[in-house]
Design an enzyme around this catalytic site. Sequence first.
Site, PDB file in Angstrom:
ATOM      1  N   ASP A 147       4.759   1.147  -6.836  1.00  0.00           N
ATOM      2  CA  ASP A 147       4.134   2.627  -6.929  1.00  0.00           C
ATOM      3  C   ASP A 147       4.442   3.304  -7.838  1.00  0.00           C
ATOM      4  O   ASP A 147       5.107   3.445  -9.329  1.00  0.00           O
ATOM      5  CB  ASP A 147       5.450   3.291  -6.380  1.00  0.00           C
ATOM      6  CG  ASP A 147       4.801   4.884  -5.439  1.00  0.00           C
ATOM      7  OD1 ASP A 147       4.308   5.468  -5.993  1.00  0.00           O
ATOM      8  OD2 ASP A 147       5.456   5.787  -4.491  1.00  0.00           O
ATOM      9  N   HIS A 196       2.184   2.353  -4.195  1.00  0.00           N
ATOM     10  CA  HIS A 196       2.162   4.312  -2.760  1.00  0.00           C
ATOM     11  C   HIS A 196       2.632   4.107  -1.235  1.00  0.00           C
ATOM     12  O   HIS A 196       2.632   5.194  -0.306  1.00  0.00           O
ATOM     13  CB  HIS A 196       1.716   4.590  -3.414  1.00  0.00           C
ATOM     14  CG  HIS A 196       1.886   6.141  -3.113  1.00  0.00           C
ATOM     15  ND1 HIS A 196       3.389   7.091  -3.657  1.00  0.00           N
ATOM     16  CD2 HIS A 196       1.702   8.144  -2.950  1.00  0.00           C
ATOM     17  CE1 HIS A 196       2.983   8.399  -3.753  1.00  0.00           C
ATOM     18  NE2 HIS A 196       2.033   8.539  -2.273  1.00  0.00           N
TER      19      HIS A 196
END
Length: 333
Positions: A270, A298
Amino acid sequence: MNPSPDFSLFPPIEARRTGMLAVDDLHTIYWEESGNPDGIPVVYVHGGPGGGSSPEKRQWFDPDAYRIILFDQRGAYRSTPLAEVRDNTTQLLVKDMEALRKTLGVDKWLLAGGSWGTTLSLAYGQTHPESCLGFVLRGVFLGTPYEIEWFLYGMRRFFPKAYADFTDAIPEQERGDLLTAYEKRLFGDDPDERMTAARFWFKYTEACSLLRHDPELVEEASKDDTVVYGVGRLDAFYFRNRMFLDADQLVANVGCIAHLPLMIVQGGHDVIAPPESAYRVHKAWPGSVLHIVPDAGHSPSEPGIRKKVIQAIEQFKRERRFDAATLDASGPV
């Protein structure tokens, strides 16, 4: 109703009831309920801040077991006025959530949120711990100055093309202060320029969300002008105001909710909300469970993220707690 063995989404359902709650003289927020009216109350806290709650989020929860509550925060999506920054702060969003809980007659609810939704969920929980059953958080963002600076300048190390597109929208002489440059356009007098700036901002966010970049998905997500405009303006406004949080507030105040169950699902790659923040919350919260999904970024649309979030929600339904061994029993994602 049981999810499929791979913990994919539940079948689509319609909202059972919807409403608009006037939270002050300016703002009215959208809310909806679906699922079992006598089930476990769960509220989905969307990201952005201006993103809004899509109907697809109903499908994260077993509708036979959960009383599913979605809402759009001030200025987001179906709430009015759209993208309004006046009287819009983290503290007021917390106040709105508590007003919604009381309006719906909910005693306590489980909070499920992603990205900015984790920030707001933690802020709400630390203000109203007595109103919470627990937390399922995906892609933890703590709203620190470091994280804001990383978004504006650091992510270029991993997504140089997306960053080039983001900065090409700004004259070269203004690129030393991207936030100010974007604010100038997002809040200027020209509505076309405001929308154009919001679209560049939104596309930058979307392009950096996926581990496996897909330009078609970015373009598809960018078609909804309501979401694009809300995210662009409210993101920049909250960034300027340091998310209306004190220095490291959300980690410093974990103690008042650390008695509650917490599951964090975090993409190992992420870039928008790097895993460091999730790890800091986990270390400060005894009994919390942190699951790092190794092949995810993400976005909640990534299969590994979705699988572990739904698995955690299912475990809470059965046991009202989270257990790392059980969540890992299905093997690597």
